[in-house]
Design a protein around this motif. Structure first.
Motif, mmCIF file in Angstrom:
data_model
loop_
_atom_site.group_PDB
_atom_site.id
_atom_site.type_symbol
_atom_site.label_atom_id
_atom_site.label_comp_id
_atom_site.label_asym_id
_atom_site.label_seq_id
_atom_site.Cartn_x
_atom_site.Cartn_y
_atom_site.Cartn_z
ATOM 1 N N ILE A 31 57.637 4.236 24.792
ATOM 2 C CA ILE A 31 56.811 5.036 25.690
ATOM 3 C C ILE A 31 55.420 4.414 25.720
ATOM 4 O O ILE A 31 54.942 3.873 24.718
ATOM 5 N N ASN A 32 54.801 4.463 26.887
ATOM 6 C CA ASN A 32 53.485 3.857 27.067
ATOM 7 C C ASN A 32 52.436 4.948 27.195
ATOM 8 O O ASN A 32 52.536 5.822 28.062
ATOM 9 N N ILE A 33 51.434 4.899 26.329
ATOM 10 C CA ILE A 33 50.363 5.887 26.332
ATOM 11 C C ILE A 33 49.118 5.253 26.939
ATOM 12 O O ILE A 33 48.680 4.193 26.486
ATOM 13 N N PRO A 34 48.543 5.875 27.965
ATOM 14 C CA PRO A 34 47.335 5.315 28.583
ATOM 15 C C PRO A 34 46.197 5.193 27.563
ATOM 16 O O PRO A 34 46.007 6.070 26.724
ATOM 17 N N ALA A 35 45.470 4.104 27.638
ATOM 18 C CA ALA A 35 44.338 3.873 26.743
ATOM 19 C C ALA A 35 43.115 3.538 27.582
ATOM 20 O O ALA A 35 42.741 2.367 27.730
ATOM 21 N N PRO A 36 42.485 4.545 28.184
ATOM 22 C CA PRO A 36 41.326 4.290 29.042
ATOM 23 C C PRO A 36 40.140 3.746 28.260
ATOM 24 O O PRO A 36 39.973 4.029 27.068
ATOM 25 N N VAL A 37 39.324 2.962 28.920
ATOM 26 C CA VAL A 37 38.132 2.372 28.320
ATOM 27 C C VAL A 37 36.912 3.149 28.792
ATOM 28 O O VAL A 37 36.835 3.547 29.965
ATOM 29 N N ARG A 38 35.940 3.392 27.898
ATOM 30 C CA ARG A 38 34.741 4.128 28.266
ATOM 31 C C ARG A 38 33.974 3.425 29.384
ATOM 32 O O ARG A 38 33.875 2.206 29.408
ATOM 33 N N GLY A 39 33.417 4.251 30.297
ATOM 34 C CA GLY A 39 32.561 3.708 31.342
ATOM 35 C C GLY A 39 31.108 3.886 30.943
ATOM 36 O O GLY A 39 30.795 4.205 29.793
ATOM 37 N N GLU A 40 30.203 3.660 31.887
ATOM 38 C CA GLU A 40 28.787 3.815 31.572
ATOM 39 C C GLU A 40 28.049 4.405 32.769
ATOM 40 O O GLU A 40 28.505 4.306 33.926
ATOM 41 N N ALA A 41 26.944 5.077 32.480
ATOM 42 C CA ALA A 41 26.135 5.661 33.539
ATOM 43 C C ALA A 41 25.356 4.552 34.245
ATOM 44 O O ALA A 41 24.849 3.626 33.609
ATOM 45 N N VAL A 42 25.275 4.650 35.571
ATOM 46 C CA VAL A 42 24.589 3.640 36.371
ATOM 47 C C VAL A 42 23.503 4.324 37.200
ATOM 48 O O VAL A 42 23.730 5.383 37.789
ATOM 49 N N ALA A 43 22.342 3.723 37.250
ATOM 50 C CA ALA A 43 21.239 4.292 38.036
ATOM 51 C C ALA A 43 21.600 4.318 39.509
ATOM 52 O O ALA A 43 22.156 3.354 40.046
ATOM 53 N N LYS A 44 21.293 5.448 40.153
ATOM 54 C CA LYS A 44 21.577 5.595 41.587
ATOM 55 C C LYS A 44 20.333 5.209 42.390
ATOM 56 O O LYS A 44 19.234 5.716 42.144
ATOM 57 N N THR A 45 20.527 4.308 43.309
ATOM 58 C CA THR A 45 19.430 3.876 44.181
ATOM 59 C C THR A 45 19.523 4.613 45.511
ATOM 60 O O THR A 45 20.600 4.679 46.124
ATOM 61 N N SER A 46 18.431 5.159 45.947
ATOM 62 C CA SER A 46 18.413 5.914 47.195
ATOM 63 C C SER A 46 18.867 5.057 48.372
ATOM 64 O O SER A 46 18.451 3.903 48.533
ATOM 65 N N GLY A 47 19.751 5.617 49.178
ATOM 66 C CA GLY A 47 20.200 4.930 50.380
ATOM 67 C C GLY A 47 21.309 3.928 50.155
ATOM 68 O O GLY A 47 21.707 3.225 51.085
ATOM 69 N N THR A 48 21.795 3.810 48.920
ATOM 70 C CA THR A 48 22.894 2.874 48.641
ATOM 71 C C THR A 48 24.103 3.637 48.129
ATOM 72 O O THR A 48 23.991 4.757 47.636
ATOM 73 N N ALA A 49 25.241 3.010 48.246
ATOM 74 C CA ALA A 49 26.478 3.643 47.779
ATOM 75 C C ALA A 49 26.524 3.669 46.251
ATOM 76 O O ALA A 49 25.801 2.928 45.574
ATOM 77 N N VAL A 50 27.365 4.537 45.749
ATOM 78 C CA VAL A 50 27.533 4.608 44.297
ATOM 79 C C VAL A 50 28.179 3.323 43.793
ATOM 80 O O VAL A 50 28.836 2.591 44.543
#
Length: 290
Positions: A31-50
Protein backbone atom coordinates in the motif's frame (compact mmCIF):
# COMPACT_ATOMS: atom_id res chain seq x y z
CA UNK A 1 -12.22 -14.41 20.40
CA UNK A 2 -13.06 -11.67 22.89
CA UNK A 3 -10.44 -12.93 25.36
CA UNK A 4 -7.84 -12.99 22.58
CA UNK A 5 -8.74 -9.49 21.41
CA UNK A 6 -8.64 -8.05 24.94
CA UNK A 7 -5.24 -9.60 25.67
CA UNK A 8 -3.88 -8.53 22.28
CA UNK A 9 -4.90 -4.92 22.83
CA UNK A 10 -3.76 -4.96 26.45
CA UNK A 11 -0.28 -6.17 25.46
CA UNK A 12 0.36 -3.56 22.79
CA UNK A 13 2.44 -0.53 23.76
CA UNK A 14 4.25 0.96 20.76
CA UNK A 15 1.55 -0.16 18.31
CA UNK A 16 -0.94 2.06 20.13
CA UNK A 17 1.34 5.07 19.73
CA UNK A 18 1.93 5.00 15.97
CA UNK A 19 -0.14 5.64 12.87
CA UNK A 20 -2.49 2.72 12.19
CA UNK A 21 -4.10 1.82 8.89
CA UNK A 22 -6.51 -0.93 8.04
CA UNK A 23 -6.38 -2.51 4.60
CA UNK A 24 -7.83 -5.34 2.57
CA UNK A 25 -5.69 -7.61 0.48
CA UNK A 26 -3.25 -10.45 0.83
CA UNK A 27 0.32 -11.16 1.87
CA UNK A 28 2.79 -9.55 -0.53
CA UNK A 29 0.55 -6.58 -1.33
CA UNK A 30 1.93 -3.06 -1.07
CA UNK A 31 0.00 0.00 0.00
CA UNK A 32 1.24 3.48 -0.82
CA UNK A 33 0.88 6.23 1.77
CA UNK A 34 1.09 9.84 0.55
CA UNK A 35 4.07 11.73 1.95
CA UNK A 36 3.46 15.43 1.25
CA UNK A 37 6.31 17.90 1.58
CA UNK A 38 5.91 21.14 3.57
CA UNK A 39 5.34 24.31 1.56
CA UNK A 40 6.24 27.86 2.48
CA UNK A 41 4.53 31.22 2.77
CA UNK A 42 5.19 33.58 -0.15
CA UNK A 43 4.80 37.35 -0.13
CA UNK A 44 1.85 38.55 -2.20
CA UNK A 45 2.57 41.39 -4.59
CA UNK A 46 -0.31 43.68 -5.45
CA UNK A 47 -1.65 43.21 -8.96
CA UNK A 48 0.11 39.88 -9.55
CA UNK A 49 -1.13 36.33 -9.43
CA UNK A 50 -0.46 34.08 -6.49
CA UNK A 51 2.70 31.96 -6.53
CA UNK A 52 1.70 28.34 -7.08
CA UNK A 53 4.13 26.01 -5.41
CA UNK A 54 5.13 22.87 -7.22
CA UNK A 55 3.68 19.62 -5.96
CA UNK A 56 6.54 17.47 -4.75
CA UNK A 57 4.49 14.82 -2.98
CA UNK A 58 5.94 11.36 -2.89
CA UNK A 59 4.68 8.19 -1.32
CA UNK A 60 5.90 5.65 1.21
CA UNK A 61 5.32 2.03 0.14
CA UNK A 62 4.37 -0.35 2.97
CA UNK A 63 4.81 -4.02 2.15
CA UNK A 64 2.30 -6.32 3.85
CA UNK A 65 4.81 -9.09 4.42
CA UNK A 66 4.43 -10.18 8.03
CA UNK A 67 2.10 -13.10 8.76
CA UNK A 68 2.31 -14.70 12.18
CA UNK A 69 0.18 -17.41 13.74
CA UNK A 70 -0.28 -19.13 17.09
CA UNK A 71 -1.76 -22.65 17.18
CA UNK A 72 -2.63 -25.14 19.92
CA UNK A 73 -4.36 -28.53 20.03
CA UNK A 74 -6.90 -28.96 22.82
CA UNK A 75 -7.50 -32.70 23.23
CA UNK A 76 -10.89 -34.15 24.07
CA UNK A 77 -9.79 -35.50 27.44
CA UNK A 78 -8.46 -32.08 28.37
CA UNK A 79 -11.72 -30.46 27.35
CA UNK A 80 -13.62 -32.67 29.73
CA UNK A 81 -11.33 -31.89 32.64
CA UNK A 82 -10.46 -28.23 32.19
CA UNK A 83 -12.06 -26.88 29.06
CA UNK A 84 -12.85 -23.38 30.24
CA UNK A 85 -9.61 -22.48 31.99
CA UNK A 86 -7.34 -24.02 29.35
CA UNK A 87 -9.17 -22.42 26.43
CA UNK A 88 -9.06 -19.08 28.22
CA UNK A 89 -5.31 -19.42 28.81
CA UNK A 90 -4.56 -20.28 25.17
CA UNK A 91 -6.65 -17.43 23.75
CA UNK A 92 -5.06 -14.94 26.16
CA UNK A 93 -1.58 -16.31 25.45
CA UNK A 94 -2.16 -16.02 21.70
CA UNK A 95 -3.11 -12.37 22.08
CA UNK A 96 0.02 -11.70 24.13
CA UNK A 97 2.35 -13.55 21.73
CA UNK A 98 1.07 -11.84 18.59
CA UNK A 99 0.95 -8.39 20.21
CA UNK A 100 4.54 -8.82 21.34
CA UNK A 101 5.55 -9.70 17.77
CA UNK A 102 3.89 -6.56 16.37
CA UNK A 103 5.58 -4.34 18.96
CA UNK A 104 8.95 -6.02 18.36
CA UNK A 105 8.72 -5.39 14.60
CA UNK A 106 7.85 -1.74 15.21
CA UNK A 107 10.78 -1.25 17.61
CA UNK A 108 13.13 -2.75 15.00
CA UNK A 109 12.26 0.16 12.70
CA UNK A 110 14.57 2.30 14.84
CA UNK A 111 17.34 1.09 12.51
CA UNK A 112 15.66 3.08 9.73
CA UNK A 113 15.63 6.41 11.57
CA UNK A 114 17.87 9.35 10.68
CA UNK A 115 19.84 8.54 7.57
CA UNK A 116 18.37 5.00 7.44
CA UNK A 117 21.50 2.89 7.73
CA UNK A 118 19.63 -0.30 8.69
CA UNK A 119 21.65 -0.04 11.88
CA UNK A 120 21.31 1.40 15.36
CA UNK A 121 24.31 3.53 14.45
CA UNK A 122 22.65 6.36 12.54
CA UNK A 123 22.22 10.13 12.66
CA UNK A 124 19.23 9.82 15.02
CA UNK A 125 20.97 7.55 17.54
CA UNK A 126 22.51 8.86 20.78
CA UNK A 127 23.55 7.94 24.30
CA UNK A 128 24.24 9.86 27.46
CA UNK A 129 28.01 10.09 27.93
CA UNK A 130 28.99 10.68 31.56
CA UNK A 131 31.56 13.27 30.47
CA UNK A 132 30.18 14.95 27.37
CA UNK A 133 26.40 14.56 27.78
CA UNK A 134 24.24 13.61 24.81
CA UNK A 135 26.61 12.04 22.28
CA UNK A 136 26.25 10.30 18.92
CA UNK A 137 26.08 6.54 19.48
CA UNK A 138 28.90 4.31 18.23
CA UNK A 139 29.52 0.60 18.72
CA UNK A 140 31.49 -0.52 21.78
CA UNK A 141 31.60 2.89 23.47
CA UNK A 142 28.81 2.96 26.08
CA UNK A 143 29.96 2.09 29.59
CA UNK A 144 27.96 1.34 32.73
CA UNK A 145 28.86 4.83 33.96
CA UNK A 146 26.99 6.40 31.02
CA UNK A 147 23.64 6.69 32.75
CA UNK A 148 20.50 8.60 31.81
CA UNK A 149 20.30 12.20 33.02
CA UNK A 150 17.70 14.93 32.83
CA UNK A 151 20.10 17.11 30.82
CA UNK A 152 20.51 14.41 28.16
CA UNK A 153 16.76 13.96 27.91
CA UNK A 154 16.21 17.70 27.48
CA UNK A 155 18.91 17.81 24.80
CA UNK A 156 17.19 14.96 22.98
CA UNK A 157 13.89 16.83 23.14
CA UNK A 158 15.63 19.87 21.64
CA UNK A 159 16.73 17.74 18.68
CA UNK A 160 13.08 16.91 18.13
CA UNK A 161 12.15 20.60 18.43
CA UNK A 162 14.91 21.60 15.98
CA UNK A 163 13.54 19.08 13.49
CA UNK A 164 10.16 20.89 13.58
CA UNK A 165 8.36 17.81 14.91
CA UNK A 166 4.84 18.75 16.10
CA UNK A 167 4.56 19.18 19.86
CA UNK A 168 1.47 17.03 20.19
CA UNK A 169 1.44 13.21 20.01
CA UNK A 170 5.03 12.83 21.20
CA UNK A 171 5.98 9.93 23.44
CA UNK A 172 9.03 8.33 25.04
CA UNK A 173 9.06 4.51 25.03
CA UNK A 174 11.63 3.06 27.41
CA UNK A 175 12.86 -0.34 28.60
CA UNK A 176 12.36 -1.40 32.26
CA UNK A 177 16.01 -0.57 33.06
CA UNK A 178 15.44 3.09 32.16
CA UNK A 179 12.25 3.18 34.20
CA UNK A 180 14.38 2.02 37.13
CA UNK A 181 16.81 4.88 36.51
CA UNK A 182 14.03 7.42 36.13
CA UNK A 183 12.51 6.39 39.45
CA UNK A 184 15.84 7.37 41.01
CA UNK A 185 15.58 10.96 39.73
CA UNK A 186 13.80 12.82 42.50
CA UNK A 187 12.06 15.39 40.32
CA UNK A 188 10.63 12.62 38.14
CA UNK A 189 8.70 10.88 40.88
CA UNK A 190 6.66 13.89 41.93
CA UNK A 191 2.90 13.97 41.58
CA UNK A 192 3.37 16.06 38.44
CA UNK A 193 4.98 13.08 36.73
CA UNK A 194 3.19 10.05 38.17
CA UNK A 195 -0.60 10.19 38.21
CA UNK A 196 -0.92 6.88 40.03
CA UNK A 197 -3.59 5.76 37.58
CA UNK A 198 -2.18 4.68 34.22
CA UNK A 199 -4.75 5.32 31.54
CA UNK A 200 -2.87 3.69 28.66
CA UNK A 201 -0.94 0.44 28.26
CA UNK A 202 2.49 0.83 29.81
CA UNK A 203 2.11 4.53 30.57
CA UNK A 204 3.94 5.55 33.74
CA UNK A 205 3.84 9.34 33.58
CA UNK A 206 4.63 12.49 31.68
CA UNK A 207 7.90 14.42 31.33
CA UNK A 208 7.94 17.92 29.84
CA UNK A 209 4.62 17.27 28.12
CA UNK A 210 5.77 13.94 26.68
CA UNK A 211 3.98 10.76 27.77
CA UNK A 212 6.37 8.06 29.00
CA UNK A 213 5.66 4.37 28.36
CA UNK A 214 7.49 1.24 29.47
CA UNK A 215 7.88 -1.69 27.07
CA UNK A 216 9.80 -4.96 27.45
CA UNK A 217 9.97 -5.04 23.65
CA UNK A 218 12.47 -2.19 23.26
CA UNK A 219 15.06 -3.46 20.80
CA UNK A 220 18.53 -4.64 21.83
CA UNK A 221 20.73 -2.13 20.03
CA UNK A 222 23.97 -3.81 21.10
CA UNK A 223 24.53 -7.19 22.70
CA UNK A 224 26.71 -7.64 25.77
CA UNK A 225 29.21 -9.67 23.74
CA UNK A 226 29.55 -6.85 21.19
CA UNK A 227 29.91 -4.14 23.82
CA UNK A 228 33.02 -4.92 25.83
CA UNK A 229 32.89 -1.37 27.26
CA UNK A 230 29.74 -1.95 29.26
CA UNK A 231 27.19 -4.60 28.37
CA UNK A 232 23.85 -5.01 26.64
CA UNK A 233 22.13 -1.85 25.42
CA UNK A 234 18.51 -1.19 24.57
CA UNK A 235 17.04 1.50 22.35
CA UNK A 236 14.60 3.85 24.07
CA UNK A 237 12.59 5.81 21.50
CA UNK A 238 11.52 9.44 21.54
CA UNK A 239 9.01 9.54 18.70
CA UNK A 240 5.94 11.15 17.19
CA UNK A 241 2.76 9.33 16.23
CA UNK A 242 3.57 9.73 12.51
CA UNK A 243 7.09 8.31 12.82
CA UNK A 244 6.02 4.72 12.14
CA UNK A 245 2.99 3.22 10.43
CA UNK A 246 1.33 -0.13 11.15
CA UNK A 247 -0.85 -1.43 8.30
CA UNK A 248 -3.04 -4.34 9.38
CA UNK A 249 -4.89 -6.55 6.93
CA UNK A 250 -6.64 -8.17 9.86
CA UNK A 251 -6.26 -6.88 13.36
CA UNK A 252 -7.65 -9.90 15.14
CA UNK A 253 -8.61 -13.35 13.84
CA UNK A 254 -9.00 -16.59 15.76
CA UNK A 255 -10.48 -19.88 14.56
CA UNK A 256 -11.15 -23.39 15.86
CA UNK A 257 -11.57 -26.63 13.94
CA UNK A 258 -12.14 -30.18 15.15
CA UNK A 259 -9.38 -32.55 13.99
CA UNK A 260 -10.70 -36.09 14.14
CA UNK A 261 -7.30 -37.66 13.51
CA UNK A 262 -6.07 -36.02 16.72
CA UNK A 263 -9.37 -36.21 18.63
CA UNK A 264 -8.76 -32.59 19.47
CA UNK A 265 -9.80 -29.04 18.64
CA UNK A 266 -7.21 -27.01 16.73
CA UNK A 267 -7.15 -23.41 17.92
CA UNK A 268 -5.33 -20.91 15.68
CA UNK A 269 -4.93 -17.15 15.93
CA UNK A 270 -3.16 -15.23 13.18
CA UNK A 271 -2.65 -11.78 11.74
CA UNK A 272 -1.19 -10.18 8.63
CA UNK A 273 0.43 -6.75 8.66
CA UNK A 274 3.27 -4.51 7.53
CA UNK A 275 5.34 -1.85 9.29
CA UNK A 276 7.34 1.07 7.94
CA UNK A 277 9.18 4.20 9.06
CA UNK A 278 6.89 6.89 7.65
CA UNK A 279 8.79 9.98 8.88
CA UNK A 280 12.29 8.82 9.89
CA UNK A 281 13.35 12.38 10.73
CA UNK A 282 10.77 12.74 13.52
CA UNK A 283 12.21 10.32 16.12
CA UNK A 284 15.43 9.73 18.05
CA UNK A 285 17.07 6.82 19.86
CA UNK A 286 18.48 6.98 23.37
CA UNK A 287 20.70 3.93 23.83
CA UNK A 288 20.72 2.92 27.49
CA UNK A 289 22.17 0.15 29.62
CA UNK A 290 19.81 -2.80 29.74
Amino acid sequence: GDVYKRQYEKSLVLANLVKKMGMTGKKGDTINIPAPVRGEAVAKTSGTAVSIQGNTEGNVPVLIDKHFEYSRLIEDITEVQALSSLRQFYTGDAGYALARQVDTDLHALAKDLGNAQNSYVNTASFYCDASTGLTAYAVDTVTTADVFTDVCFRDLIQKMDDADVPFDNRCFVIPPSLRNAIMGVERYVSSDFVSGKPVENGKIGNLYGIDVFVSTNCAVSETASANSAGGELKAALLLHKDTFVLAEQMGVRSQTQYKQEWLANLYTADQLYGVKALRPDSAFIMNVNA
